[in-house]
Design an enzyme around this catalytic site. Sequence first.
Site, short mmCIF file in Angstrom:
data_model
loop_
_atom_site.label_atom_id
_atom_site.label_comp_id
_atom_site.label_asym_id
_atom_site.label_seq_id
_atom_site.Cartn_x
_atom_site.Cartn_y
_atom_site.Cartn_z
N ASP A 72 0.89 -1.16 0.00
CA ASP A 72 0.00 0.00 0.00
C ASP A 72 0.92 1.21 0.00
O ASP A 72 1.64 1.44 0.97
CB ASP A 72 -0.87 -0.05 1.26
CG ASP A 72 -1.71 1.20 1.48
OD1 ASP A 72 -1.51 2.20 0.75
OD2 ASP A 72 -2.56 1.18 2.38
N GLN A 132 3.01 4.39 2.62
CA GLN A 132 2.62 3.74 3.88
C GLN A 132 3.41 2.48 4.24
O GLN A 132 3.91 2.34 5.33
CB GLN A 132 1.12 3.41 3.83
CG GLN A 132 0.61 2.60 5.01
CD GLN A 132 -0.91 2.35 4.94
OE1 GLN A 132 -1.70 3.27 5.05
NE2 GLN A 132 -1.30 1.10 4.76
N LYS A 188 -7.65 -5.03 4.15
CA LYS A 188 -8.21 -4.79 5.49
C LYS A 188 -8.20 -6.03 6.36
O LYS A 188 -9.14 -6.29 7.12
CB LYS A 188 -9.63 -4.21 5.40
CG LYS A 188 -9.74 -2.96 4.55
CD LYS A 188 -9.09 -1.75 5.16
CE LYS A 188 -9.20 -0.53 4.25
NZ LYS A 188 -8.07 -0.45 3.28
N TYR A 222 1.43 1.00 14.70
CA TYR A 222 0.40 0.69 13.71
C TYR A 222 0.66 1.44 12.41
O TYR A 222 0.82 2.65 12.39
CB TYR A 222 -0.99 1.10 14.25
CG TYR A 222 -2.07 0.86 13.22
CD1 TYR A 222 -2.39 -0.44 12.85
CD2 TYR A 222 -2.73 1.91 12.61
CE1 TYR A 222 -3.35 -0.68 11.90
CE2 TYR A 222 -3.70 1.68 11.66
CZ TYR A 222 -4.01 0.39 11.31
OH TYR A 222 -4.95 0.16 10.35
N LYS A 257 -3.01 -2.60 8.08
CA LYS A 257 -3.00 -4.06 8.15
C LYS A 257 -2.14 -4.60 7.01
O LYS A 257 -1.80 -3.90 6.07
CB LYS A 257 -4.42 -4.60 8.09
CG LYS A 257 -5.07 -4.72 9.47
CD LYS A 257 -4.44 -5.84 10.30
CE LYS A 257 -5.05 -5.84 11.71
NZ LYS A 257 -4.21 -6.47 12.71
#
Length: 371
Positions: A13, A93, A131, A227, A230
């Site tokens: 991503d 990301q 996700k 974090y 995912k």
Amino acid sequence: MEKKITLSVIKADVGGFVGHSGVHPELLEKARGILSGSPLLIDFHVTHVGDDINLMLTHELGRNNGEIHQLAWDTFVACTEVAKKLKLYGAGQDLLGDAFSGNIKGLGPGVAEIEVVERKSEPMIVLMADKTEPGAWNYPLYKIFADPFNTIGLVIDPSMHGGFNFEVRDLIDNKKIMFSAPEDIYDMLVFIGAPGRYAIKRIFHKASGQIAAVSSTQRLNLMAGRYVGKDDPVCIIRCQSGFPAVGEVLEPFAHPHLVAGWMRGSHHGPLMPVPLSQCCPTRFDGPPRVIALGFQLAGGKLIGPQDMFDDPAFDEARKLCNQIADYMRSLGPFEPHRLPLDEMEYTTMPLVMKKLKDRFIDLRTTKAKKK
Ligand code: 13P
Ligand code: 13P
Ligand code: MG
Ligand code: MG
């Protein structure tokens, strides 16, 4: 020696359009442009599920090849530049490292690679999810390769009757263990029933030792220590002639299971099987999605893709996912919709704990003092 073909599926991503819902077409064009100029590849296919770009690369250089990983890394870096220009969300990301050093694993992107001598016919299915986490494949892989109620071939096909060997990874302690199905299934289920920690990495045809399936098991938050999003895993499965039939591979998705991920990577929700046209999750950033692209390999060429979940036979599964999603959403910030605390630890729990530290009164010591 027979020629070996490797299919490397490498995903990342590198910026969402809009938010975390999809990939901007300019990024996909960029990726295709770079890959089409590479002399390393026999063939490639670029797609996306939600905000994750998936590069499917065929070549003769084997698994963990530095040049292939470098090519994927450079492609993601170039896509990140486009994402930055368009100010897409979370540009870069998943690219945790600043520099590439020989192997893309540990730098953020997810990797699943399979090396095969092509059979007379080599059907493969590439599953790609958004996700959710790598353990999301445990339930369907178990059903496909070990459950006769899903895979009738385990019962009636002599070439499958011997069963399969499963390599399971402990993603926290970085260990692996082999299980043999059907003999070890009760032991194996103790572990793979806990998909946040244990993930099926590889599956082998027991009689021939041939590779049958491989998944990406990278866990972003463990690598980054915070974090980031995912992992949104991928999985490659060989089909037919001693391996599960295409329909046996897809069958578990007709009955959706709950996976961890969804909004802020912190919720359980149903994994919805969708065609490419429905792969952008928008409701509460979800529910989590899985696409399945089918290919026939021919001399390393990716003949396809066939969009496997573009079939009304999966409409009821999608409907059930929506019903489950409604119910789970009604729980709001409560478990089991929200993930348990040990998974939440990577988000706000330490901060909140720190802030409230002095407001907690230890009841045992208070009692003791009163006496
Ligand atoms: P290893 O981590 O076992 O080298 O896996 C490489 C690979 O094929 C990625 O799926
Ligand atoms: P991704 O892991 O797909 O980037 O999603 C992150 C997120 O926070 C969704 O709500
Ligand atoms: Mg994202
Ligand atoms: Mg994603």
